[in-house]
Scaffold this motif. Structure first.
Motif, PDB file in Angstrom:
ATOM      1  N   ARG A 187     -63.188  17.186  52.083  1.00  0.00           N
ATOM      2  CA  ARG A 187     -61.912  16.825  52.227  1.00  0.00           C
ATOM      3  C   ARG A 187     -61.134  18.197  52.749  1.00  0.00           C
ATOM      4  O   ARG A 187     -61.576  19.405  52.329  1.00  0.00           O
ATOM      5  N   PHE A 188     -60.536  17.889  53.814  1.00  0.00           N
ATOM      6  CA  PHE A 188     -59.688  19.148  54.329  1.00  0.00           C
ATOM      7  C   PHE A 188     -58.232  19.099  54.229  1.00  0.00           C
ATOM      8  O   PHE A 188     -57.273  19.576  54.770  1.00  0.00           O
ATOM      9  N   ASP A 189     -57.717  18.175  53.183  1.00  0.00           N
ATOM     10  CA  ASP A 189     -56.429  18.172  52.599  1.00  0.00           C
ATOM     11  C   ASP A 189     -56.083  19.151  51.325  1.00  0.00           C
ATOM     12  O   ASP A 189     -55.012  18.851  50.966  1.00  0.00           O
ATOM     13  N   ALA A 190     -56.826  20.016  50.945  1.00  0.00           N
ATOM     14  CA  ALA A 190     -56.692  20.795  50.088  1.00  0.00           C
ATOM     15  C   ALA A 190     -56.823  22.274  50.256  1.00  0.00           C
ATOM     16  O   ALA A 190     -57.711  22.576  51.171  1.00  0.00           O
ATOM     17  N   LEU A 191     -56.109  22.922  49.845  1.00  0.00           N
ATOM     18  CA  LEU A 191     -55.887  24.409  50.146  1.00  0.00           C
ATOM     19  C   LEU A 191     -56.039  25.326  48.893  1.00  0.00           C
ATOM     20  O   LEU A 191     -55.656  24.864  47.845  1.00  0.00           O
ATOM     21  N   ALA A 192     -56.310  26.526  48.973  1.00  0.00           N
ATOM     22  CA  ALA A 192     -56.635  27.283  47.949  1.00  0.00           C
ATOM     23  C   ALA A 192     -56.470  28.870  48.402  1.00  0.00           C
ATOM     24  O   ALA A 192     -56.548  29.291  49.554  1.00  0.00           O
TER      25      ALA A 192
END
Lengths: 214, 539
Positions: free
Chosen positions: B464-469
């Motif tokens: 998944r490339f729609d979550a950031l941290a």
């Protein structure tokens, strides 16, 4: 030192008596005190430093002083001032480049010079040579400075000069001379002057004077 | 890609993937469908740093001790600074003018003021009066004397109030790396922070846009010989990192791995690097990344960013990207960025081995056209300390620099390669003695959801490339963007030539290690304020 030697040679040449002549202005036998106004155009010895920050290594030093003569000897005390706005800079190879941060430098020389006035020469010129000492006050200010970052320093230096004076009027004479000043101890210990290896705040100047005769 | 490791105990694994169906530069290209959009929103997951910074830390003390005093100010007893020549005084309302005059006379005499004159008119928007005193008089003494008078409600010197730009981003206190290079005072000098300059980030791509991309995930065998199944056709959602700003901030994006204009990040490295260069800053209370109060800060937080993808990550390989991160790809990326007007190129990448004339030619092309290049010095100190080929090129080209990494205590980071080609040092961090907080903190992809190939095949799933941290990374990859951002700020200030930028950075670098240039730190640690402020004649 090459510039200093040049000044000395010029002075020696100018002082050589060419031939016997008629003296139009009597050499004063007693003490004479003459105020004068002066303007020096100086080529600073730290030319790479000055050029990078001000865009030019030449500057004007207006000033004034008092010339005291007795027979052929003279002593003069002069104060002058150089003030110019530039921008802080770096040097890359031979070139300097500013970074847009303003900088104001003020140099206030106070010099005492003693010398010898030769016999009056052709065209009513009175050559002279001299040498002396000076105290040079230096201030470097920048609006973005924090405490301790601006510079206020004073250092001694020496000056030598050679030139000629010509009486224009009963009460007015003019003179022009070449002066070489050497002022160590202020530049070369930080900033751009250290980066480019320049340590002399002085330089070679041509000075013009209007001297009031009394 | 010179990221050495990242937090959560997840070490970077040198994933030697042998893929099926992978194209080889110009051959049969695997296809993907890209739809750039601005309709989806990033999932904000995983705030890695949770603890506040120690109040007795050096960084905290430095911030608290910041003083911005102009030269005409004088120091006060309590460490503040005041403007000489005046005192602020408020008289009680019922004090008649004669009593006020008497109070001023008595107080000024007691404080030995050479003069004391009440202003005839009160300043606008003021309920107090201004008392003019001599320039050399002590306004604190006058104020003290005035306060003894019954007619006076209060009196004080005109203490200098200064701008203190300390970003309000929530995690800024954890970014020791920015104060370490004196960036706060540099921002005071240049609040625009590189606003007209373009920094090209040659990396694994950047989370710069919302997009939906259709790919095919092939089966592969990892470096340990473990076979992973094909995942088949996938439709993947990508989101823009909100802390990198709106889409208008990104110029001329290009992907040399997929040969299209969608250089999205499928690794996390490029997004992290871009954040250090230009993460939105001081937006903690202005919306920004609302879930994280503005998140982190970046060096040149107003630059425009040019995402240029020249490195392939594991997922690019699994998806069968037609091109790879090789010398020719990097060289094309450098030339592309130069031709598209980048002022600075950040290359947090490198390799060892034979020389690379193709990259050297490209770097000289870039510098010759006015583009400054910063290249990571390498992380291979403990792996034989081999010469980093691309960084070594930088040392021979005025206007390109190689960058070593230091820790928060200005020591060489244990991994940072040494050699005569190292020119500058910047914060790259280390986890060894200081835990994760010794790293460089920035927002990037949520690596738990990206690095699915690190799991056993039974748990292997689509990324998944729609979550950031927010992650702490370490490496010369993290050091290099500090130099790139600072170079952009110098150019913003009017320093036009890359060689001049390099000269400026090197002339005021803080000399670390043995005096003078050395193989560990080069000329030293970059110093942002000193670089932007330049040199005077004598100081």
């Amino acid at each position: 030192m090459r510039s200093a030697a040049l000044v000395f040679l010029l002075a020696t040449a100018a002082a050589a008596p060419l031939h016997a002549q008629t003296t139009t202005v009597a050499e004063p036998g007693g003490l004479s005190i003459r105020p004068y106004a002066a303007l020096s155009m100086q080529r600073f010895a730290a030319d790479a430093t000055f050029d990078a920050i001000f865009g030019s290594a030449t500057g004007a030093l207006p000033g004034g002083g008092v010339l005291v003569t007795r027979r052929r000897l003279f002593v003069e005390v002069e104060a002058s001032r150089f003030r110019r706005n530039g921008e802080r800079a770096f040097a890359s190879d031979e070139d300097g480049f500013g970074v847009g941060i303003p900088l104001t430098v003020t140099i206030t020389p106070i010099e005492i010079t003693a010398g010898y006035r030769f016999r009056q020469q052709r065209f009513s010129l009175t050559p002279y040579v001299g040498a002396g000492l000076g105290v040079y006050r230096y201030r470097e200010e920048s609006p973005a400075a924090e405490p301790g970052e601006d510079v206020s320093a004073t250092h001694a230096g020496w000056v030598m000069m050679a030139g000629a004076e010509r009486q224009l009027h009963r009460y007015l004479a003019v003179s022009a001379d070449l002066r070489y000043t050497h002022v160590p101890g202020i530049l070369g210990q930080g900033g751009l002057s250290e980066a480019v290896g320049e340590s002399n705040l002085g330089g070679l100047a041509i000075r013009f004077r209007f001297i009031v005769l009394r | 890609m010179l990221r050495s490791s990242y937090s959560l105990g997840v070490l970077t694994v040198g994933l030697a993937l042998s893929t099926f169906g992978r194209g080889t530069g110009g051959g049969q290209a695997a296809g993907r469908t890209v739809t750039l959009e601005r309709t989806v929103h990033a999932l904000q997951r995983g705030i890695i740093p949770a603890e506040g910074q120690s109040p007795d830390s050096l960084e905290r003390k430095r911030r608290d001790g910041l003083q911005r005093i102009v030269s005409s100010d004088r120091g006060a007893a309590a460490g503040a600074a005041y403007v000489p020549g005046r005192v602020l005084v408020k008289f009680k309302d019922d004090a008649p003018s004669s009593a006020r005059t008497l109070a001023v006379s008595a107080a000024s005499a007691r404080a030995r003021a050479t003069r004391a004159t009440l202003s005839a008119t009160r300043p606008s928007h003021a309920n107090f009066d201004t008392l003019a005193i001599g320039e050399l008089d002590d306004p604190e003494a006058v104020a003290n004397a005035l306060r003894q008078r019954t007619e006076v409600e209060y009196a004080q010197a005109a203490y200098r109030v200064r701008r203190r730009f300390v970003p309000d981003d929530r995690y800024y206190p954890l970014q020791w790396n920015l104060p370490l290079i004196d960036l706060e005072r540099a921002w005071d000098l240049q609040p625009a922070a590189g606003s007209t300059k373009i920094v090209a980030v040659l990396d694994t791509g950047i989370a710069f846009a919302d997009a939906t991309i259709g790919v095919h995930a092939y089966a592969f065998v990892d470096g340990d010989g473990i076979a992973y199944p094909a995942l088949g056709d996938l439709t993947l959602r990508f989101v823009a990192a909100p802390e990198l700003g709106s889409s208008s901030r990104f110029v001329d994006p290009y992907d040399f791995i997929w040969n299209d204009n969608a250089p999205v990040d499928m690794d996390g490295h490029g997004t992290h690097v871009a954040g250090t260069i230009g993460q939105l800053t001081n937006n903690g209370s202005a919306g920004g990344d609302s879930a994280n109060g503005g998140g982190t800060a970046g060096v040149a937080f107003n630059v425009k960013i040019m995402p240029v993808k020249v490195l392939d990550g594991p997922w690019d390989i699994i998806f069968g990207s037609p091109y790879e991160g090789t010398d020719d790809t990097v060289a094309r990326g450098i030339r592309y960025a130069t031709d598209r007007g980048a002022h600075v190129i950040n290359m947090s990448l490198g390799r060892t081995g034979p020389p690379s004339p193709v990259v050297e030619d490209a770097i000289r092309y870039a510098v010759g056209r006015g583009t400054f290049v910063a290249i990571a010095g390498g992380n291979g100190y403990e792996d034989g300390n081999a010469v980093e080929v691309l960084a070594e090129i930088a040392s021979r080209v005025p206007g390109a620099v190689s960058v070593a990494a230091v820790t928060r205590d200005r020591q060489r980071a244990y991994y940072s390669t040494t050699g005569s080609y190292i020119e500058l040092a910047a914060p790259g961090g280390a986890f060894d003695s200081q835990g994760a907080k010794g790293g460089i903190l920035q927002q990037t992809l949520d690596l738990d959801l990206v690095d699915r190939f690190l799991l056993p095949p039974s748990q292997f799933s689509a990324p998944r490339f729609d979550a950031l941290a927010y992650y702490y990374f370490t490496g010369t990859s993290q050091a290099t963007p500090h130099v790139s951002g600072l170079a952009a700020m110098l150019m913003q200030q009017g320093v036009g030539s890359p060689a001049a930028v390099e000269a400026a950075l090197e002339q005021v670098a803080i000399d670390l290690g043995p005096p003078g240039r050395d193989p560990t730190f080069g000329y030293g640690l970059v110093s942002a304020r000193a670089a932007l402020r330049g040199l005077g004649l004598a100081r």
